[in-house]
Design an enzyme around this catalytic site. Structure first.
Site, PDB file in Angstrom:
ATOM      1  N   ARG A  42     -13.870   7.308  11.811  1.00  0.00           N
ATOM      2  CA  ARG A  42     -13.777   7.327  10.352  1.00  0.00           C
ATOM      3  C   ARG A  42     -14.499   6.108   9.794  1.00  0.00           C
ATOM      4  O   ARG A  42     -14.070   4.972  10.000  1.00  0.00           O
ATOM      5  CB  ARG A  42     -12.310   7.330   9.919  1.00  0.00           C
ATOM      6  CG  ARG A  42     -12.099   7.456   8.407  1.00  0.00           C
ATOM      7  CD  ARG A  42     -10.617   7.609   8.108  1.00  0.00           C
ATOM      8  NE  ARG A  42     -10.383   7.807   6.688  1.00  0.00           N
ATOM      9  CZ  ARG A  42     -10.126   6.823   5.823  1.00  0.00           C
ATOM     10  NH1 ARG A  42     -10.070   5.576   6.255  1.00  0.00           N
ATOM     11  NH2 ARG A  42      -9.923   7.088   4.555  1.00  0.00           N
ATOM     12  N   SER A 111      -7.358  18.643   6.438  1.00  0.00           N
ATOM     13  CA  SER A 111      -6.179  17.995   5.865  1.00  0.00           C
ATOM     14  C   SER A 111      -5.474  18.964   4.922  1.00  0.00           C
ATOM     15  O   SER A 111      -6.121  19.711   4.178  1.00  0.00           O
ATOM     16  CB  SER A 111      -6.583  16.749   5.072  1.00  0.00           C
ATOM     17  OG  SER A 111      -7.184  15.788   5.910  1.00  0.00           O
ATOM     18  N   LYS A 140      -4.656   4.632   3.943  1.00  0.00           N
ATOM     19  CA  LYS A 140      -5.405   5.554   3.094  1.00  0.00           C
ATOM     20  C   LYS A 140      -4.720   5.567   1.735  1.00  0.00           C
ATOM     21  O   LYS A 140      -3.759   6.299   1.506  1.00  0.00           O
ATOM     22  CB  LYS A 140      -5.435   6.954   3.723  1.00  0.00           C
ATOM     23  CG  LYS A 140      -6.494   7.858   3.108  1.00  0.00           C
ATOM     24  CD  LYS A 140      -6.631   9.162   3.886  1.00  0.00           C
ATOM     25  CE  LYS A 140      -7.732  10.024   3.271  1.00  0.00           C
ATOM     26  NZ  LYS A 140      -7.880  11.314   3.972  1.00  0.00           N
TER      27      LYS A 140
END
Length: 230
Positions: A42, A111, A140
């Protein structure tokens, strides 16, 4: 690489915030040695060129350990480095479009925070769902919390495996038991630890216990259903 739901048991998502004097390559290798079963790269702030180079390097590392390697969000980078798959969010490319871009042999994760999102992702060809944040997380900042009941409802509604993500630690993971998940995705619980390998080993042990409980519950439910039908 053929998708195996067992690869979701301990899913590590990288984060450069805790590199210190180390390289991401070194930290990922420590996590792999500790037993993580899937790696997701990521990167939100790297140039495309740097991202590509990092992805190639981490992909080769994961290949040596026989662990699936996924890219977060960037379908283009995933295709360019021939990653094992990609994970996309609700605001990214839709799962069906990702499948057409990458082909049938790649792993696609999506997601989801609601049953509706989960069902749509499954319908469009997702291999697994990442559901969260199941606990409050600072990793996040744009992630909304997902209740235990919603997590459980999502697991019951779909036929594809679900991995929980968001604020998961060795201390709170046990609270996810009974939800129906087949694994957990973690960031800081591995990469923010001083001993990454040991953190991974501890988390994997707990995740295995939670997953085993889920498997036993599923067998019991199937047995009860057969008894009622008979």
């Amino acid at each position: 690489m053929k998708f195996d739901r067992k690869s979701l048991l301990l899913y590590a998502v990288t984060d450069r915030n805790w590199l210190g004097d180390e390289t991401l390559y070194s930290q990922v290798e420590q996590a792999l040695k500790g037993g993580v079963t899937m790696i997701q790269l990521r990167e939100k702030e790297m140039t495309e060129e740097a991202f590509f180079a990092e992805a190639q390097s981490i992909k080769e590392l994961c290949s040596r350990y026989g662990v699936p390697f996924l890219i977060n969000d960037s379908v283009e980078i995933a295709a360019a480095v021939e990653a094992d798959g990609v994970h996309v969010g609700q605001s990214d490319m839709e799962a069906g479009d990702v499948r057409r871009r990458l082909g049938n042999n790649k792993i696609i994760g999506v997601s989801a925070q609601t049953v509706e999102q989960a069902l749509l992702a499954e319908k469009h060809g997702a291999d697994y769902l990442g559901v969260g944040a199941v606990f409050h997380t600072g990793t996040k900042k744009d992630a909304s919390d997902v209740s235990y009941q919603t997590l459980k409802d999502i697991c019951a509604a779909v036929h594809i495996p679900v991995v929980a993500i968001g604020g998961i630690t060795a201390d709170n993971m046990k609270h996810l038991s009974g939800s129906g998940i087949c694994g957990v995705a973690v960031v800081s619980a591995i990469f923010a630890e001083a001993d990454i390998g040991e953190a991974a080993r501890k988390l994997k042990c707990i995740a295995s216990t939670v997953a085993a409980a889920e498997a036993d519950a599923e067998i019991e439910t199937e047995s009860e259903a057969k008894t009622e039908a008979g």
